[in-house]
Design a protein around this motif. Structure first.
Motif, short mmCIF file in Angstrom:
data_model
loop_
_atom_site.label_atom_id
_atom_site.label_comp_id
_atom_site.label_asym_id
_atom_site.label_seq_id
_atom_site.Cartn_x
_atom_site.Cartn_y
_atom_site.Cartn_z
N GLU A 277 -6.54 7.80 -0.50
CA GLU A 277 -7.73 7.73 -1.35
C GLU A 277 -8.79 6.84 -0.72
N GLN A 278 -8.36 5.76 -0.08
CA GLN A 278 -9.32 4.87 0.57
C GLN A 278 -9.98 5.57 1.75
N ALA B 195 -12.45 8.21 0.55
CA ALA B 195 -13.67 7.58 0.05
C ALA B 195 -14.57 7.17 1.21
N GLN B 196 -13.99 6.62 2.27
CA GLN B 196 -14.78 6.24 3.44
C GLN B 196 -15.41 7.45 4.10
N SER C 293 -2.64 5.54 -2.09
CA SER C 293 -3.76 4.61 -2.11
C SER C 293 -4.47 4.57 -0.76
N ILE C 294 -3.71 4.66 0.34
CA ILE C 294 -4.32 4.68 1.66
C ILE C 294 -5.14 5.94 1.84
N TRP D 11 0.84 -1.19 0.00
CA TRP D 11 0.00 0.00 0.00
C TRP D 11 0.88 1.25 0.00
#
Length: 204
Positions: A9-10, A13-14, A6-7, A2
């Motif tokens: 963006e995750q 999104a949450q 990417s972390i 990771w």
């Protein structure tokens, strides 16, 4: 593996899903949700609250982190060192610490935390010696330390008790293992070594 991007963006999104349509909630319900998000630092860092108590993404914070993707921030107390020298120094420090960690695993040392200056200096010297040993090994064999360690870790010594007494036996060596031992000038261990004989009873 990771990446920070990417972390992030995750997490964004949450958070977007959590605060979506919260404008229609009562002030109490929004405050309750705000409290729950506050308990999750990863999400809370990207949340901001408007003067009216509305929940929004902190786009400025997100943008600031995006600008740092793929970059490292290094601090140094010597103003005369160039950025290249500082980066090289940090990389060498990481190599030194990594070498010592590898060696501690091999000789099975427990973690030790130092406070006295002489012990800290001793720790630094041991780290340097460990890195030196790794570099000599890599230079001599022409292989990376990871490869050398992986091959030699497969050599095992077993102790057995048989009719003739106690003996030790080494696992069969592979060609890569034999070549590495030869390049490092390490004596090849005997396949089987008798260490003691069973005693015989004699009458008085």
């Amino acid at each position: 593996m990771w990446s920070r991007r990417s972390i992030r963006e995750q997490l964004v999104a949450q958070l977007t899903t959590l605060i979506e349509d919260t404008d229609s909630l009562s002030e109490f319900k929004r405050g309750e949700l705000r409290g729950k998000i506050a308990g999750r630092p990863g999400l809370n860092r990207y949340l901001r609250t408007t003067p009216a108590g509305k929940l929004r993404l902190d786009t400025a914070k997100i943008k600031a982190e995006e600008n740092l993707d793929g970059k490292y921030l290094l601090q140094c107390s010597d103003p005369d060192l160039s950025a290249e020298d500082i980066a090289l120094g940090y990389k060498q420090l990481l190599e030194v610490e990594r070498g010592w960690r590898d060696m501690k695993q091999i000789i099975d040392l427990r973690p030790v935390y130092h406070r006295l200056e002489e012990r800290i200096r001793a720790h630094v010297v041991l780290c340097w010696l460990a890195l030196l040993l790794i570099r000599i090994t890599e230079t001599t064999t022409g292989a990376t330390w990871t490869t050398v360690r992986r091959e030699l870790d497969r050599l095992h010594l077993g102790t057995f008790t048989g009719p003739t007494g106690l003996f030790r036996q080494v696992t069969t060596r592979t060609k890569p293992q034999t070549d590495l031992l030869a390049k490092l000038a390490i004596p090849t261990p005997k396949q089987r070594t008798l260490t003691s004989l069973t005693s015989t009873n004699t009458s008085a």
